[in-house]
Motif scaffolding. Sequence first.
Motif, PDB file in Angstrom:
ATOM      1  N   ARG A 100       0.828  -1.208   0.000  1.00 53.52           N
ATOM      2  CA  ARG A 100       0.000   0.000   0.000  1.00 53.52           C
ATOM      3  C   ARG A 100       0.867   1.265   0.000  1.00 53.52           C
ATOM      4  O   ARG A 100       2.077   1.201   0.184  1.00 53.52           O
ATOM      5  CB  ARG A 100      -0.913   0.001   1.228  1.00 53.52           C
ATOM      6  N   LEU A 138       2.659   4.018   1.464  1.00 53.31           N
ATOM      7  CA  LEU A 138       3.256   4.364   2.759  1.00 53.31           C
ATOM      8  C   LEU A 138       4.659   4.836   2.472  1.00 53.31           C
ATOM      9  O   LEU A 138       5.170   4.652   1.372  1.00 53.31           O
ATOM     10  CB  LEU A 138       3.250   3.174   3.727  1.00 53.31           C
ATOM     11  N   ASP A 139       5.262   5.470   3.456  1.00 53.39           N
ATOM     12  CA  ASP A 139       6.648   5.920   3.264  1.00 53.39           C
ATOM     13  C   ASP A 139       7.577   4.738   3.467  1.00 53.39           C
ATOM     14  O   ASP A 139       7.698   4.222   4.575  1.00 53.39           O
ATOM     15  CB  ASP A 139       6.974   7.029   4.271  1.00 53.39           C
ATOM     16  N   VAL A 156       9.906   4.737   6.403  1.00 55.39           N
ATOM     17  CA  VAL A 156       9.342   4.489   7.734  1.00 55.39           C
ATOM     18  C   VAL A 156       9.084   2.999   7.950  1.00 55.39           C
ATOM     19  O   VAL A 156       9.319   2.465   9.041  1.00 55.39           O
ATOM     20  CB  VAL A 156       8.056   5.310   7.940  1.00 55.39           C
ATOM     21  N   LEU A 157       8.626   2.317   6.898  1.00 56.88           N
ATOM     22  CA  LEU A 157       8.408   0.882   7.051  1.00 56.88           C
ATOM     23  C   LEU A 157       9.733   0.189   7.383  1.00 56.88           C
ATOM     24  O   LEU A 157       9.821  -0.629   8.313  1.00 56.88           O
ATOM     25  CB  LEU A 157       7.818   0.294   5.766  1.00 56.88           C
ATOM     26  N   GLU A 191       3.033   8.280   9.852  1.00 56.52           N
ATOM     27  CA  GLU A 191       3.240   7.012   9.149  1.00 56.52           C
ATOM     28  C   GLU A 191       3.267   5.826  10.126  1.00 56.52           C
ATOM     29  O   GLU A 191       2.644   4.792   9.891  1.00 56.52           O
ATOM     30  CB  GLU A 191       4.570   7.048   8.382  1.00 56.52           C
ATOM     31  N   LEU A 192       4.008   6.011  11.217  1.00 52.46           N
ATOM     32  CA  LEU A 192       4.105   4.916  12.195  1.00 52.46           C
ATOM     33  C   LEU A 192       2.749   4.633  12.824  1.00 52.46           C
ATOM     34  O   LEU A 192       2.370   3.477  13.041  1.00 52.46           O
ATOM     35  CB  LEU A 192       5.123   5.248  13.291  1.00 52.46           C
ATOM     36  N   LEU A 222       0.739   2.755  10.404  1.00 54.35           N
ATOM     37  CA  LEU A 222       1.326   1.433  10.242  1.00 54.35           C
ATOM     38  C   LEU A 222       0.891   0.487  11.360  1.00 54.35           C
ATOM     39  O   LEU A 222       0.413  -0.639  11.099  1.00 54.35           O
ATOM     40  CB  LEU A 222       2.844   1.600  10.217  1.00 54.35           C
TER      41      LEU A 222
END
Lengths: 208, 208, 208, 208
Positions: free
Chosen positions: C160, C162-163, C166-167, D196-197, D200
Amino acid sequence: MPAKSSSDKQGGRTFIESARRAQIVDAAIVVIAEQGYAGASFAKIAKQAGLSSTGMISYHFKGKDDLIREVVAEVMRVNGEFLLSKMDTEASVLGRLRLYITARLALLDEYPKHQRALQTIVNAVHNEDPELRGLTPAMTALATEQERRIRVGQEQGEIRQLDPRVLVLAVNGALNEATSRAAFDPDFDTAACARELADLFDRAARKQ
Amino acid sequence: MPAKSSSDKQGGRTFIESARRAQIVDAAIVVIAEQGYAGASFAKIAKQAGLSSTGMISYHFKGKDDLIREVVAEVMRVNGEFLLSKMDTEASVLGRLRLYITARLALLDEYPKHQRALQTIVNAVHNEDPELRGLTPAMTALATEQERRIRVGQEQGEIRQLDPRVLVLAVNGALNEATSRAAFDPDFDTAACARELADLFDRAARKQ
Amino acid sequence: MPAKSSSDKQGGRTFIESARRAQIVDAAIVVIAEQGYAGASFAKIAKQAGLSSTGMISYHFKGKDDLIREVVAEVMRVNGEFLLSKMDTEASVLGRLRLYITARLALLDEYPKHQRALQTIVNAVHNEDPELRGLTPAMTALATEQERRIRVGQEQGEIRQLDPRVLVLAVNGALNEATSRAAFDPDFDTAACARELADLFDRAARKQ
Amino acid sequence: MPAKSSSDKQGGRTFIESARRAQIVDAAIVVIAEQGYAGASFAKIAKQAGLSSTGMISYHFKGKDDLIREVVAEVMRVNGEFLLSKMDTEASVLGRLRLYITARLALLDEYPKHQRALQTIVNAVHNEDPELRGLTPAMTALATEQERRIRVGQEQGEIRQLDPRVLVLAVNGALNEATSRAAFDPDFDTAACARELADLFDRAARKQ
DNA sequence: CATGAATGAGTGTTCATTCAT
DNA sequence: AATGAATGAACACTCATTCAT
């Protein structure tokens, strides 16, 4: 008659000042006896005395030397009083020697910390701190007096020909050794030791 | 036959390592004898040994305890050798006592700093440094052996009924006192003192 | 063909030289993992390696930096090999992510000291030792590659919006945390944690 | 009403004493954050605090342990206050999780050195300094509370079946990683990372 | 009269590193 | 190629002492 005030003096010191000094000296005796000379920092003495800072001690004593000197003086004052009270009637030299030995060992039961502290200081200070040499004269004076007494005994035919200095040295050495022993051996029997030592030096010194 | 090299070992230590340790121990003996236990900092010992840093000492000894223990061991080794060499022929107990007193005082002339250092350490360490208590057993062992000898003398009718522990205490106390005196009185006559002490304790202990 | 000799070289170093370096690096890994970065002195590493002096280490490494860098390189080499061997067949990005998480946690069972040592070094060195900053590039490169992969997954509709940074940050942060935990909790179940983390990040990243 | 004096106390400490301690703790936070744990010597902390000697620090703190513990306590106090102020109204578990993530990252902007210092200490101390293990309980307590909250969310049907310990581990791991990153990447966007976190872990944990 | 705060020299010890052999 | 010996700076910490208040 004026009201009692904190500035009443005795010996150039106010009452409260003297009390503080005594309190600190007592604490120092305990700490030195229990922790040794090196362990006797101002911090520990202050703690033992229930004071909050070491500044207190420096305020009342010119320096560590001053405090230690006072400790020595106090111990010698206490010891002197005790010894005098035990000896004043006896006339013969050998009798006085026996009384001295007995009294010195009795001090171990009466003021154990005082004896331990004094011995610790004398041992530690002997050569280390030149400022403190001044405390030994008082002790050598005692030895000199003892030697004089022995000589009197020799003149009176009570005591055999021997070097009085060596007899005095031996007696005091033995008593010091007993002091050390008593400090660490809780079973050490001072009274029995006193009897034995008294007999021993009586035989060693008596004519015939 | 292989060539000598710096990595030749003896007792798990390099030749030069052993030499350095000995050098430091010697320096420590001098400093302790002259400046007392509290004055015997690594800095002063290093200076006395001609070393540039205290790190050197820490490099060769695991800690101050280690160094002090080595000092004690060295002094007791030297003393033991000397005493043995003086005593091996004599048979009678009183004779041995006389020889022991004489030899102990002769040590004051032979190795004055050693005696002073040992005494200083024993006094300082007695209660202060719990790590170092381990050094006293060797000395109490000596005392126990001396007491045993006295008992033999009593059984053989040489020595009168007395508490052997007290006699040993008195003899060693007198000898220690003499050691102290000799350290500060340059006129102290060890030989004369030896004769007097020997006579003194002979009379004190002899039967009749 | 010439006989094998100690001067045979590989990578500019003789055979024996390389062996020594490896031996020291292994010892360093153990010490760092067990005693922490501050506890990892040359003295302790030498002892662990069975060497008699720290000079040995300085002789083979230009400085502590050099040794630490080598430790990092060795751990990353070992880890890299292991990770590669676990991942080479899988095609999907999410599948690879799952495999990566599983493999990283499997490393905790396979080479626990290596993981602990690496993490200790990275934490300790982050800002302290400017000379050692050079070790992070290798790790940031890895992260960059992972981010690139995530982007591919996004383009292919697997992952999806998302940055990716960050993941990657979250995944690696979680894995590092697990590494810490595993080091002190002997009951830590790496396999179970791997399954949970894999599910967790699969859900977090999967499209719909 | 008595006049204010320097001996007014609060919590058993003088006013000025408390001020000095705070000043030193602040300096320590800065030095630890900037130079790392190993670099945080008393000398550097004293310099940072504008003190002339390291003795000052030893005067106000019983030892390094004491100082470090105080640093940790101070950071946790500051963080705790901040986190509480951000979270008190929210009711849902997932909402609280989102707030927690956001607040933790906001702390990086609000008190960056505090976060860096805390992380550095925790990493360094984990296995090295056994005296300091006592500081982790406070942090594990936090984790346990978080796990409990997650379980509540599961019972209420908010959160899917997963191991709460692993979720908490992952969240905190990610936040710690972000803390590390923020310390060295001046372009690190904490707000963006927070969003983002939060997304997530919301997706990772939410039912369905 | 008292004290809390500060000082700076000194303590033993560890450290990475160098160097002659 | 290897190593034991040495170095000196740094470490945390304690000390007796001073001084403003």
